[in-house]
Design a protein around this motif. Structure first.
Motif, PDB file in Angstrom:
ATOM      1  N   PHE A  36      11.157  12.582  -7.516  1.00 42.48           N
ATOM      2  CA  PHE A  36      10.500  13.655  -7.483  1.00 42.48           C
ATOM      3  C   PHE A  36      10.021  13.925  -5.857  1.00 42.48           C
ATOM      4  N   THR A  37       9.818  14.352  -5.369  1.00 43.06           N
ATOM      5  CA  THR A  37       9.179  14.034  -3.257  1.00 43.06           C
ATOM      6  C   THR A  37       8.242  14.989  -2.861  1.00 43.06           C
ATOM      7  N   ARG A  38       6.761  14.317  -2.268  1.00 41.52           N
ATOM      8  CA  ARG A  38       6.006  15.461  -2.606  1.00 41.52           C
ATOM      9  C   ARG A  38       5.502  15.170  -0.991  1.00 41.52           C
ATOM     10  N   PHE A  39       5.370  16.208  -0.384  1.00 39.36           N
ATOM     11  CA  PHE A  39       5.071  16.454   1.298  1.00 39.36           C
ATOM     12  C   PHE A  39       3.711  16.911   1.555  1.00 39.36           C
ATOM     13  N   ARG A  40       2.774  16.368   2.738  1.00 40.45           N
ATOM     14  CA  ARG A  40       1.608  16.645   2.904  1.00 40.45           C
ATOM     15  C   ARG A  40       1.577  16.818   3.773  1.00 40.45           C
ATOM     16  N   PRO A  41       1.308  18.166   4.294  1.00 41.21           N
ATOM     17  CA  PRO A  41       1.082  19.089   5.381  1.00 41.21           C
ATOM     18  C   PRO A  41      -0.042  17.982   5.796  1.00 41.21           C
ATOM     19  N   ILE A  42      -0.997  18.514   5.339  1.00 47.66           N
ATOM     20  CA  ILE A  42      -2.910  17.091   5.889  1.00 47.66           C
ATOM     21  C   ILE A  42      -2.487  16.472   4.804  1.00 47.66           C
ATOM     22  N   TYR A  43      -3.564  15.201   4.954  1.00 48.78           N
ATOM     23  CA  TYR A  43      -3.823  14.491   3.996  1.00 48.78           C
ATOM     24  C   TYR A  43      -3.965  14.970   2.005  1.00 48.78           C
ATOM     25  N   GLN A  83       5.940   5.760  -0.976  1.00 47.66           N
ATOM     26  CA  GLN A  83       5.293   6.556   0.570  1.00 47.66           C
ATOM     27  C   GLN A  83       6.456   6.060   1.372  1.00 47.66           C
ATOM     28  N   VAL A  84       6.971   6.732   2.110  1.00 51.37           N
ATOM     29  CA  VAL A  84       8.304   7.134   3.095  1.00 51.37           C
ATOM     30  C   VAL A  84       7.635   6.562   4.416  1.00 51.37           C
ATOM     31  N   SER A  85       7.105   8.023   4.227  1.00 44.27           N
ATOM     32  CA  SER A  85       6.062   8.074   6.129  1.00 44.27           C
ATOM     33  C   SER A  85       4.569   8.047   5.034  1.00 44.27           C
ATOM     34  N   PRO A  86       3.525   7.799   6.337  1.00 42.16           N
ATOM     35  CA  PRO A  86       2.546   8.831   6.084  1.00 42.16           C
ATOM     36  C   PRO A  86       2.650  10.388   5.082  1.00 42.16           C
ATOM     37  N   SER A 131       0.638  -1.237  -0.138  1.00 41.46           N
ATOM     38  CA  SER A 131      -0.277   0.009  -0.237  1.00 41.46           C
ATOM     39  C   SER A 131       0.986   1.239  -0.140  1.00 41.46           C
ATOM     40  N   LYS A 132       1.996   0.966   0.590  1.00 44.17           N
ATOM     41  CA  LYS A 132       3.212   2.352  -0.202  1.00 44.17           C
ATOM     42  C   LYS A 132       3.448   3.303  -1.064  1.00 44.17           C
ATOM     43  N   TRP A 133       3.278   1.989  -2.372  1.00 44.77           N
ATOM     44  CA  TRP A 133       3.538   2.553  -3.745  1.00 44.77           C
ATOM     45  C   TRP A 133       2.439   2.978  -4.676  1.00 44.77           C
ATOM     46  N   TYR A 134       2.734   4.125  -5.531  1.00 48.17           N
ATOM     47  CA  TYR A 134       1.365   4.415  -6.340  1.00 48.17           C
ATOM     48  C   TYR A 134       2.261   5.151  -7.353  1.00 48.17           C
ATOM     49  N   TYR A 135       1.252   5.054  -8.384  1.00 52.72           N
ATOM     50  CA  TYR A 135       1.247   5.565  -9.557  1.00 52.72           C
ATOM     51  C   TYR A 135       0.472   6.270 -10.076  1.00 52.72           C
ATOM     52  N   GLY A 136       0.518   6.486 -10.958  1.00 51.12           N
ATOM     53  CA  GLY A 136      -0.524   8.142 -12.230  1.00 51.12           C
ATOM     54  C   GLY A 136       0.908   8.183 -12.899  1.00 51.12           C
ATOM     55  N   GLY A 137       0.756   8.949 -13.449  1.00 50.83           N
ATOM     56  CA  GLY A 137       0.759  10.236 -14.457  1.00 50.83           C
ATOM     57  C   GLY A 137      -0.060  10.723 -15.148  1.00 50.83           C
TER      58      GLY A 137
END
Length: 168
Positions: A113-120, A77-80, A49-55
């Motif tokens: 790339f890297t992504r950070f989620r301050p809220i979901y 997804q390294v962390s939530p 469930s930590k892997w995601y894909y798209g494009g």
């Protein structure tokens, strides 16, 4: 005619998402009853469930110009709140707008790339891409075109909105 073709294409490619439910018809006391059973869920491993894909897939066509691009991505997804990933880029361009010249390009590249989620629902995005572009120079006398390939680095910063569609 072009507007009709565009409307026809968009109506054909409408995306419909549905969930399959198994149903069984059972006869009880001369009354037919339809019993529904929800689909079985398979247990998944914690890392699946930590892997995601798209494009993205993009296209543009008008008169004597055609553009098609395909950009798949995969992330982990390294962390939530934090994830990393990579993507590939490819674009095909065919340009016949110059009389007597057919300009065709195959542009490609890759990125991380890297992504950070301050809220979901909201994420901040930072990306480094390195892409190869074919550039044309058109000369008037004699009328001709010459191409040159250039590698171009990009630093992209932005954000986005998340809407979950499936379990992953």
């Amino acid at each position: 005619m072009k507007h009709f073709l565009l409307v026809l294409f968009l109506s054909i490619t409408t995306l419909t998402i549905a969930q399959e439910i198994d149903s069984t018809i059972v006869e009880k006391d001369s009354i037919i009853v339809e019993e529904q059973t929800p689909p079985e869920t398979q247990p998944t491993s914690p890392t699946a469930s930590k892997w995601y894909y798209g494009g993205t897939i993009g296209f543009n066509f008008w008169s004597d110009y055609f553009y098609l691009s395909v950009n798949p991505l995969v992330g982990y997804q390294v962390s939530p709140k934090f994830s990393v990933g990579g993507k590939l880029m490819y674009a095909y361009i065919n340009d016949n707008t110059y009389e007597g010249l057919e300009l065709t390009s195959h542009n490609y590249g890759a990125g991380i790339f890297t992504r950070f989620r301050p809220i979901y629902q909201i994420y901040l995005h930072a990306e480094f891409d390195y892409a190869s572009y074919e550039n044309y120079t058109i000369y008037a006398n004699p009328y001709r075109a010459e191409s040159e390939r250039n590698w171009v680095p990009f630093l992209l910063l932005g954000g986005g909105f998340v809407q979950r569609v499936g379990p992953n």
